[in-house]
Design a protein around this motif. Structure first.
Motif, PDB file in Angstrom:
ATOM      1  N   SER A  78     -11.698   3.041 -13.750  1.00  0.00           N
ATOM      2  CA  SER A  78     -10.393   3.459 -13.244  1.00  0.00           C
ATOM      3  C   SER A  78      -9.271   2.463 -13.497  1.00  0.00           C
ATOM      4  O   SER A  78      -8.117   2.786 -13.272  1.00  0.00           O
ATOM      5  N   THR A  82      -9.633   6.530  -9.781  1.00  0.00           N
ATOM      6  CA  THR A  82      -9.654   7.937 -10.191  1.00  0.00           C
ATOM      7  C   THR A  82     -11.055   8.335 -10.617  1.00  0.00           C
ATOM      8  O   THR A  82     -11.779   7.555 -11.221  1.00  0.00           O
ATOM      9  N   THR A 108       0.811  -1.222   0.000  1.00  0.00           N
ATOM     10  CA  THR A 108       0.000   0.000   0.000  1.00  0.00           C
ATOM     11  C   THR A 108       0.838   1.262   0.000  1.00  0.00           C
ATOM     12  O   THR A 108       0.396   2.293  -0.482  1.00  0.00           O
ATOM     13  N   ARG A 132      -0.183  -0.399 -10.579  1.00  0.00           N
ATOM     14  CA  ARG A 132      -0.935   0.062  -9.411  1.00  0.00           C
ATOM     15  C   ARG A 132      -2.425  -0.049  -9.675  1.00  0.00           C
ATOM     16  O   ARG A 132      -2.893   0.042 -10.794  1.00  0.00           O
ATOM     17  N   SER A 141      -7.523   3.321  -1.004  1.00  0.00           N
ATOM     18  CA  SER A 141      -6.083   3.074  -0.886  1.00  0.00           C
ATOM     19  C   SER A 141      -5.555   2.591  -2.224  1.00  0.00           C
ATOM     20  O   SER A 141      -6.176   1.749  -2.875  1.00  0.00           O
ATOM     21  N   THR A 142      -4.413   3.108  -2.622  1.00  0.00           N
ATOM     22  CA  THR A 142      -3.743   2.655  -3.841  1.00  0.00           C
ATOM     23  C   THR A 142      -2.897   1.443  -3.495  1.00  0.00           C
ATOM     24  O   THR A 142      -2.248   1.404  -2.457  1.00  0.00           O
ATOM     25  N   ALA A 148      -5.374   2.089  -8.691  1.00  0.00           N
ATOM     26  CA  ALA A 148      -5.703   3.410  -8.162  1.00  0.00           C
ATOM     27  C   ALA A 148      -7.059   3.818  -8.715  1.00  0.00           C
ATOM     28  O   ALA A 148      -7.304   3.698  -9.913  1.00  0.00           O
ATOM     29  N   PHE A 203      -6.394  -5.044  -2.461  1.00  0.00           N
ATOM     30  CA  PHE A 203      -7.236  -3.867  -2.668  1.00  0.00           C
ATOM     31  C   PHE A 203      -8.577  -4.033  -1.963  1.00  0.00           C
ATOM     32  O   PHE A 203      -9.054  -3.124  -1.283  1.00  0.00           O
ATOM     33  N   TYR A 232       0.175  -1.021  -4.892  1.00  0.00           N
ATOM     34  CA  TYR A 232       1.297  -1.152  -5.825  1.00  0.00           C
ATOM     35  C   TYR A 232       1.689  -2.619  -5.905  1.00  0.00           C
ATOM     36  O   TYR A 232       1.735  -3.319  -4.890  1.00  0.00           O
ATOM     37  N   SER A 252     -10.231   9.680  -3.934  1.00  0.00           N
ATOM     38  CA  SER A 252      -9.020   9.750  -3.115  1.00  0.00           C
ATOM     39  C   SER A 252      -9.169   8.967  -1.809  1.00  0.00           C
ATOM     40  O   SER A 252      -8.184   8.734  -1.114  1.00  0.00           O
TER      41      SER A 252
END
Length: 148
Positions: free
Chosen positions: A88, A35, A14, A31, A50-51, A33, A66, A53, A47
């Protein structure tokens, strides 16, 4: 290899300082993410998610992380229509998120994908069609899909 890359080889993370990866390592970095898009706003702020990686090839594991990290926000998503997650990220990652949430049970093989849904609907879909045409994979009018 950098310390950050070594950490990513153990599994999706994360918190990653991308600037600490060298050029070659960044090529493997992916990633998840969320958006915001102008035409989809059916849940809170993008936002808030949590992103995650991860290294290329770890999509299934990254999707599970995720879901674990964002379970409360995911409870508010209406998966029956176009949503902020779907717009996204790549379809393959979105499919694994649905799998991790229990919305679809996926089994991917070399030539076919088996998919079962909570309502007991079962699909057998040509693997190439599944990967390359996500918007047309659920049709029985063509030779590449079957539903039971």
């Amino acid at each position: 290899m950098t310390e950050v890359y070594d950490l990513l080889t153990t599994g999706p993370q994360t918190q990653v300082d991308v600037s600490r990866l060298n050029f070659e390592e960044r090529q493997d970095l992916c990633r998840i993410a969320v958006t915001r898009t102008s035409n989809v706003s059916n849940i809170g702020e993008s936002s808030d998610f949590s992103t995650i990686y991860y290294l290329d090839g770890d999509e299934r594991q990254a999707a599970a992380v995720f879901v674990d990290e964002n379970r409360e926000l995911l409870a508010d998503v209406d998966f029956s229509k176009k949503n902020i997650l779907q717009t996204s990220m790549p379809g393959s990652v979105y499919d694994w998120i649905l799998h991790a949430l229990g919305k679809r049970e996926l089994e991917k093989y070399e030539t076919v994908v088996l998919e079962e849904r909570p309502d007991e609907t079962r699909w057998v879909i040509d693997r190439q069609k599944y990967d390359e045409s996500p918007n047309r994979r659920y049709t029985v009018r063509e030779q590449h899909s079957a539903r039971k």
